[in-house]
Scaffold this motif. Sequence first.
Motif, PDB file in Angstrom:
ATOM      1  N   TYR A  14       0.822  -1.208   0.000  1.00 31.55           N
ATOM      2  CA  TYR A  14       0.000   0.000   0.000  1.00 31.55           C
ATOM      3  C   TYR A  14       0.855   1.257   0.000  1.00 31.55           C
ATOM      4  O   TYR A  14       0.445   2.290  -0.541  1.00 31.55           O
ATOM      5  CB  TYR A  14      -0.996  -0.030   1.163  1.00 31.55           C
ATOM      6  CG  TYR A  14      -2.045  -1.104   0.960  1.00 31.55           C
ATOM      7  CD1 TYR A  14      -3.043  -0.951   0.009  1.00 31.55           C
ATOM      8  CD2 TYR A  14      -2.006  -2.290   1.681  1.00 31.55           C
ATOM      9  CE1 TYR A  14      -3.992  -1.938  -0.212  1.00 31.55           C
ATOM     10  CE2 TYR A  14      -2.947  -3.282   1.472  1.00 31.55           C
ATOM     11  CZ  TYR A  14      -3.933  -3.102   0.523  1.00 31.55           C
ATOM     12  OH  TYR A  14      -4.872  -4.092   0.305  1.00 31.55           O
ATOM     13  N   ALA A  15       2.061   1.187   0.575  1.00 30.36           N
ATOM     14  CA  ALA A  15       2.991   2.308   0.436  1.00 30.36           C
ATOM     15  C   ALA A  15       3.411   2.436  -1.025  1.00 30.36           C
ATOM     16  O   ALA A  15       3.533   3.551  -1.557  1.00 30.36           O
ATOM     17  CB  ALA A  15       4.204   2.107   1.344  1.00 30.36           C
ATOM     18  N   TYR A  16       3.624   1.297  -1.690  1.00 30.21           N
ATOM     19  CA  TYR A  16       3.921   1.342  -3.126  1.00 30.21           C
ATOM     20  C   TYR A  16       2.780   1.993  -3.890  1.00 30.21           C
ATOM     21  O   TYR A  16       2.997   2.869  -4.745  1.00 30.21           O
ATOM     22  CB  TYR A  16       4.195  -0.069  -3.655  1.00 30.21           C
ATOM     23  CG  TYR A  16       4.034  -0.159  -5.157  1.00 30.21           C
ATOM     24  CD1 TYR A  16       4.911   0.497  -6.016  1.00 30.21           C
ATOM     25  CD2 TYR A  16       2.953  -0.850  -5.732  1.00 30.21           C
ATOM     26  CE1 TYR A  16       4.748   0.455  -7.395  1.00 30.21           C
ATOM     27  CE2 TYR A  16       2.787  -0.905  -7.096  1.00 30.21           C
ATOM     28  CZ  TYR A  16       3.678  -0.243  -7.928  1.00 30.21           C
ATOM     29  OH  TYR A  16       3.499  -0.268  -9.298  1.00 30.21           O
ATOM     30  N   LEU A  17       1.546   1.595  -3.576  1.00 27.81           N
ATOM     31  CA  LEU A  17       0.388   2.124  -4.311  1.00 27.81           C
ATOM     32  C   LEU A  17       0.136   3.605  -4.046  1.00 27.81           C
ATOM     33  O   LEU A  17      -0.615   4.241  -4.780  1.00 27.81           O
ATOM     34  CB  LEU A  17      -0.855   1.300  -3.970  1.00 27.81           C
ATOM     35  CG  LEU A  17      -0.873  -0.120  -4.552  1.00 27.81           C
ATOM     36  CD1 LEU A  17      -1.988  -0.951  -3.925  1.00 27.81           C
ATOM     37  CD2 LEU A  17      -1.018  -0.094  -6.068  1.00 27.81           C
ATOM     38  N   ALA A  18       0.788   4.167  -3.030  1.00 25.38           N
ATOM     39  CA  ALA A  18       0.688   5.613  -2.810  1.00 25.38           C
ATOM     40  C   ALA A  18       1.384   6.379  -3.927  1.00 25.38           C
ATOM     41  O   ALA A  18       1.069   7.552  -4.172  1.00 25.38           O
ATOM     42  CB  ALA A  18       1.294   5.986  -1.453  1.00 25.38           C
ATOM     43  N   GLY A  19       2.315   5.723  -4.610  1.00 23.52           N
ATOM     44  CA  GLY A  19       3.028   6.385  -5.691  1.00 23.52           C
ATOM     45  C   GLY A  19       3.702   7.657  -5.196  1.00 23.52           C
ATOM     46  O   GLY A  19       4.227   7.708  -4.087  1.00 23.52           O
ATOM     47  N   GLY A  20       3.626   8.694  -5.998  1.00 14.18           N
ATOM     48  CA  GLY A  20       4.218   9.976  -5.624  1.00 14.18           C
ATOM     49  C   GLY A  20       3.206  10.966  -5.096  1.00 14.18           C
ATOM     50  O   GLY A  20       3.493  12.170  -5.008  1.00 14.18           O
ATOM     51  N   ARG A  21       2.033  10.494  -4.704  1.00 12.90           N
ATOM     52  CA  ARG A  21       0.964  11.425  -4.304  1.00 12.90           C
ATOM     53  C   ARG A  21       1.267  12.180  -3.019  1.00 12.90           C
ATOM     54  O   ARG A  21       0.891  13.347  -2.874  1.00 12.90           O
ATOM     55  CB  ARG A  21      -0.368  10.686  -4.200  1.00 12.90           C
ATOM     56  CG  ARG A  21      -0.966  10.367  -5.575  1.00 12.90           C
ATOM     57  CD  ARG A  21      -2.240   9.559  -5.465  1.00 12.90           C
ATOM     58  NE  ARG A  21      -1.959   8.213  -4.981  1.00 12.90           N
ATOM     59  CZ  ARG A  21      -2.813   7.474  -4.293  1.00 12.90           C
ATOM     60  NH1 ARG A  21      -3.994   7.968  -3.960  1.00 12.90           N
ATOM     61  NH2 ARG A  21      -2.503   6.251  -3.915  1.00 12.90           N
ATOM     62  N   LEU A  22       1.946  11.529  -2.056  1.00 15.39           N
ATOM     63  CA  LEU A  22       2.288  12.245  -0.831  1.00 15.39           C
ATOM     64  C   LEU A  22       3.167  13.442  -1.149  1.00 15.39           C
ATOM     65  O   LEU A  22       2.926  14.556  -0.648  1.00 15.39           O
ATOM     66  CB  LEU A  22       3.019  11.309   0.142  1.00 15.39           C
ATOM     67  CG  LEU A  22       3.591  11.995   1.393  1.00 15.39           C
ATOM     68  CD1 LEU A  22       2.477  12.602   2.246  1.00 15.39           C
ATOM     69  CD2 LEU A  22       4.426  11.013   2.207  1.00 15.39           C
ATOM     70  N   GLU A  23       4.171  13.242  -1.978  1.00 15.09           N
ATOM     71  CA  GLU A  23       5.078  14.325  -2.325  1.00 15.09           C
ATOM     72  C   GLU A  23       4.362  15.427  -3.107  1.00 15.09           C
ATOM     73  O   GLU A  23       4.636  16.621  -2.911  1.00 15.09           O
ATOM     74  CB  GLU A  23       6.261  13.769  -3.115  1.00 15.09           C
ATOM     75  CG  GLU A  23       7.201  12.894  -2.303  1.00 15.09           C
ATOM     76  CD  GLU A  23       6.668  11.496  -2.001  1.00 15.09           C
ATOM     77  OE1 GLU A  23       7.195  10.836  -1.079  1.00 15.09           O
ATOM     78  OE2 GLU A  23       5.717  11.055  -2.698  1.00 15.09           O
ATOM     79  N   VAL A 168       0.449   4.660  15.548  1.00 15.62           N
ATOM     80  CA  VAL A 168       0.584   4.061  14.214  1.00 15.62           C
ATOM     81  C   VAL A 168       0.394   2.554  14.322  1.00 15.62           C
ATOM     82  O   VAL A 168       0.896   1.929  15.256  1.00 15.62           O
ATOM     83  CB  VAL A 168       1.981   4.386  13.626  1.00 15.62           C
ATOM     84  CG1 VAL A 168       2.200   3.659  12.301  1.00 15.62           C
ATOM     85  CG2 VAL A 168       2.155   5.888  13.465  1.00 15.62           C
ATOM     86  N   PHE A 169      -0.321   1.964  13.362  1.00 15.96           N
ATOM     87  CA  PHE A 169      -0.530   0.510  13.407  1.00 15.96           C
ATOM     88  C   PHE A 169      -0.454  -0.141  12.030  1.00 15.96           C
ATOM     89  O   PHE A 169      -0.691  -1.340  11.901  1.00 15.96           O
ATOM     90  CB  PHE A 169      -1.875   0.176  14.055  1.00 15.96           C
ATOM     91  CG  PHE A 169      -3.044   0.940  13.486  1.00 15.96           C
ATOM     92  CD1 PHE A 169      -3.668   0.533  12.330  1.00 15.96           C
ATOM     93  CD2 PHE A 169      -3.488   2.094  14.124  1.00 15.96           C
ATOM     94  CE1 PHE A 169      -4.738   1.243  11.804  1.00 15.96           C
ATOM     95  CE2 PHE A 169      -4.566   2.810  13.604  1.00 15.96           C
ATOM     96  CZ  PHE A 169      -5.188   2.380  12.445  1.00 15.96           C
ATOM     97  N   GLY A 170      -0.130   0.618  11.000  1.00 13.90           N
ATOM     98  CA  GLY A 170      -0.043   0.052   9.662  1.00 13.90           C
ATOM     99  C   GLY A 170       0.818   0.910   8.763  1.00 13.90           C
ATOM    100  O   GLY A 170       1.386   1.917   9.191  1.00 13.90           O
ATOM    101  N   SER A 171       0.902   0.524   7.495  1.00 15.62           N
ATOM    102  CA  SER A 171       1.711   1.233   6.509  1.00 15.62           C
ATOM    103  C   SER A 171       0.951   1.331   5.190  1.00 15.62           C
ATOM    104  O   SER A 171       0.397   0.315   4.735  1.00 15.62           O
ATOM    105  CB  SER A 171       3.023   0.480   6.278  1.00 15.62           C
ATOM    106  OG  SER A 171       3.743   1.000   5.181  1.00 15.62           O
ATOM    107  N   PRO A 172       0.918   2.534   4.620  1.00 18.15           N
ATOM    108  CA  PRO A 172       1.516   3.798   5.052  1.00 18.15           C
ATOM    109  C   PRO A 172       0.642   4.513   6.079  1.00 18.15           C
ATOM    110  O   PRO A 172      -0.577   4.326   6.111  1.00 18.15           O
ATOM    111  CB  PRO A 172       1.602   4.604   3.749  1.00 18.15           C
ATOM    112  CG  PRO A 172       0.423   4.128   2.954  1.00 18.15           C
ATOM    113  CD  PRO A 172       0.297   2.665   3.283  1.00 18.15           C
TER     114      PRO A 172
END
Length: 199
Positions: A14-23, A168-172
């Motif tokens: 799911y961190a991978y699926l975030a892509g560059g959206r956080l940035e 915190v309990f998961g990623s991302p």
Amino acid sequence: MPHIDYYFATISPYAYLAGGRLEEIASKQGATITYKPLDIMALFARTGGTSPKDRHPSRQEYRAQDMIYQSKMLDMPLNLAPAYFPTNMAPSSYAIIAAQAAGGGDLGALTQSILRACWVEERDVAQDEVIRACLEAAGFDPALADTGLLAGAETYARNLEEAVSAGVFGSPFYITDGDVRFWGQDRLTYLDRHLAGAL
């Protein structure tokens, strides 16, 4: 200036699926980011979660279905059963920690390169040559893979303790000023609206 503490694991789909959206959100909203890679399996053990392989079959099946849907919705390739999952997260996490301390490259690109190596490219992100290639592609000195290992280990352990204390309990997992928390890449829209003062 708003700030985001970004807790994640370097083998998290799911961190991978975030892509560059956080940035992209941080850039749009004028926010800074501190990248806090951690040991997700240790986090699960500390916060009542379980490793994916130990979950009930119905949970495993739903997770696989959800990952397929999300990857299609986001138009991001994803291998549901990567050859090197799970693997040792520490070496790639240390590299991100060292790169953040050194500066001079693109941390978002580095993080995504490592995640993509696991979930798309069938590469083991515990291996030195994979980490070096990811560092170099993101504009960092590949020798960072060999430096600051003690500091990296200390920060990695501290990130876990901070994560547990922060809820915190998961990623991302994203935490903004005022202890406002968002779990999952599918909550990035919420984070964006929160930073804009619209939520």
